[in-house]
Design an enzyme around this catalytic site. Structure first.
Site, short mmCIF file in Angstrom:
data_model
loop_
_atom_site.label_atom_id
_atom_site.label_comp_id
_atom_site.label_asym_id
_atom_site.label_seq_id
_atom_site.Cartn_x
_atom_site.Cartn_y
_atom_site.Cartn_z
N PHE A 150 0.59 25.35 58.26
CA PHE A 150 -0.12 25.53 56.78
C PHE A 150 -1.68 25.52 57.38
CE2 PHE A 150 -2.60 24.48 53.16
CZ PHE A 150 -2.00 25.07 52.30
N ASP A 235 -6.82 22.97 63.84
CA ASP A 235 -7.11 22.91 62.38
C ASP A 235 -6.96 21.42 61.79
OD1 ASP A 235 -6.86 22.50 59.70
OD2 ASP A 235 -5.67 24.28 59.43
N LYS A 264 -11.75 19.28 53.68
CA LYS A 264 -11.45 18.34 52.86
C LYS A 264 -12.25 16.96 52.71
CE LYS A 264 -6.62 19.65 52.32
NZ LYS A 264 -5.79 20.64 52.95
C1 LIG Z 1 -5.73 22.10 53.05
C2 LIG Z 1 -5.52 22.56 54.27
C3 LIG Z 1 -6.18 23.90 54.48
C4 LIG Z 1 -6.83 24.82 53.29
O1 LIG Z 1 -7.75 24.09 52.88
P1 LIG Z 1 -8.16 24.80 51.42
O2 LIG Z 1 -9.50 23.83 51.16
O3 LIG Z 1 -7.22 24.34 50.46
O4 LIG Z 1 -8.53 26.24 51.49
C5 LIG Z 1 -6.01 24.45 55.88
N1 LIG Z 1 -5.48 23.82 57.08
C6 LIG Z 1 -5.15 22.43 56.53
C7 LIG Z 1 -4.21 21.82 57.82
C8 LIG Z 1 -4.89 21.97 55.28
O5 LIG Z 1 -4.08 20.76 55.38
#
Ligand SMILES: *Cc1c(COP(=O)(O)O)cnc(C)c1O
Length: 414
Positions: A150, A235, A264
């Site tokens: 994700f 990520d 985040k």
């Molecule tokens: C939440 C998340 C994203 C995307 O972040 P947004 O601010 O919603 O665009 C990308 N990678 C990971 C691992 C995430 O948990």
């Protein structure tokens, strides 16, 4: 009598849920709690019911809701200047990125807003680096990604998702991505070609249900990437900023990825703040005019981001997350194996997975909500617990009590 009268009318929550459902595009199916107030680990709904937040906006509220230091920094900044665009310098951006670099051990960062933008930026950086430094043939760059990844919701990103809910009917999907199983180093090495520029990976797959790879996976991936001159792109949007018991999850493997994507909790629960971290050499491929964002690096975001990092340091939230996470997992492991087939976690990024007999997670989530704890199922049979890292030991006891009661009550009646 009084109850009867109340029942015949809609509660405030019901009214607002009805309104949302009528006018907001239906791309979410929220738990029916209409929140209007928050402090620390607690949130309140419009009817005055209090809940413990065990989701933390998917780890965007690691510092707790309305942290006074972060709100104070935002308020101060809001009275001075909030948005300049990058057409000009501002007095917060340099200080913020310096703080972020010191905190993470990187030389440079490119500021963006949402997580998905950080991912997109990472992809652009890796491709350009591939053409300019690795001399990959024009338009042939490949990036390896993992099954069940994700990374966000843009068209490019959903194009390499393996979750049909995310990608179905949003094609045509972009070329240049290759998928390998998560946790499988052999598959990673096999998938590398002379055109491979990057390996994009979550150190722990949060949305997939807190999937933790075999020990040493990231370290092994780092070695393979080095050997083949491929960038390791971690990520850490969900796992970063103390969530897993270290400032960043890659620290558990004693390595430093080539690029790290953060978001985040960098926004301290106030606003979207994201970035790509890397070396000067790699990030220098983003020459002037080649990338940007109107809001990226705005002074308000920078003031908030600086305070958000300071809170993590001041309150030693990585250490707290490590200790309390282990404590929480220990408690969850006492739940009957008839109901729970797996408890897993690192720091305060924790999940329980239900047995076939226990069935779908949603009914347990709803029971917890009734008893004053907010969590969300991921997929059908998993619940993630990721409270703000400012949670106290007694509050984990309280959370565990609610979780245990909610599950047992339903399970015994199945
Ligand atoms: C939440 C998340 C994203 C995307 O972040 P947004 O601010 O919603 O665009 C990308 N990678 C990971 C691992 C995430 O948990």
């Amino acid at each position: 009598m009084h109850l009867k009268f109340r029942k015949s009318r809609m509660s405030k929550s019901d009214e607002l849920i009805k309104l949302e459902s009528e006018v907001v595009s239906p791309n979410y199916a929220p738990i029916p709690a209409v929140l209007s107030k928050a402090e620390g680990i607690w949130v309140w709904d419009v009817d005055g019911k209090k809940y413990m937040d065990c989701l933390s906006a998917y780890s965007a509220v690691n510092q707790g809701h309305l942290h006074p230091k972060i709100i104070g920094a935002a308020e101060d900044q809001m009275k001075r200047i909030t948005l300049t665009s990058r057409a000009f310098f501002n007095d917060q951006l340099g200080k913020f990125v310096q703080k972020l670099c010191d905190f993470s051990g990187f030389e440079m960062a490119c500021p963006m807003n949402t997580g998905a933008e950080a991912v997109e930026t990472g992809i652009k950086v890796a491709r350009r680096w591939g053409y300019w430094h690795k001399k990959v043939e024009k338009d042939k760059a490949e990036i390896i990604v993992c099954q069940e990844n994700f990374h966000g919701r843009t068209t490019t990103i959903v194009g390499f998702s393996t979750d049909p809910d995310s990608f179905t009917d949003f094609g045509p999907y972009p070329a240049g991505f290759v998928t390998v199983p998560f946790g499988d180093l052999e598959a990673l090495e096999k998938a590398i070609t002379p055109n491979t520029v990057g390996f994009l990976v979550e150190p722990i797959q949060g949305e997939a249900g807190v999937k933790i790879p075999p020990t040493g996976y990231l370290k092994g991936a780092h070695e393979i990437c080095k050997k083949h001159n491929v960038l390791l792109i971690a990520d850490e949007i969900q796992t970063g900023f103390a969530r897993t018991g270290r400032n960043f999850c890659f620290e558990h493997d004693n390595i430093k990825p080539d690029l790290v994507l953060v978001g985040k909790a960098l926004g301290g629960g106030v606003m979207p703040v994201s970035a790509v971290l890397g070396s000067k050499e790699i990030l220098s491929v983003l020459t002037s005019g080649s990338h940007g964002s109107t809001f990226g690096g705005n002074p308000l975001a920078c003031a908030v981001g600086t305070a958000a990092i300071e809170v993590l340091e001041d309150e030693k939230l990585a250490e707290k997350s490590s200790e309390l996470g282990a404590y929480f997992v220990e408690k969850l492991e006492t739940l009957s194996k008839d109901m729970i087939m797996d408890v897993r976690g690192k720091g305060l990024l924790i999940a329980i997975e239900f047995t076939e007999k226990a069935g779908k997670a949603k009914k347990y989530v709803m029971a917890m909500k009734e008893k004053g704890l907010l969590a969300k199922q991921t997929h059908d049979t998993i619940i993630r617990f990721a409270p703000p890292l400012v949670i106290k030991k007694e509050e984990i006891d309280l959370a565990f009590g609610i979780i245990k009661e909610s599950i047992e009550e339903i399970f015994t009646k199945l």
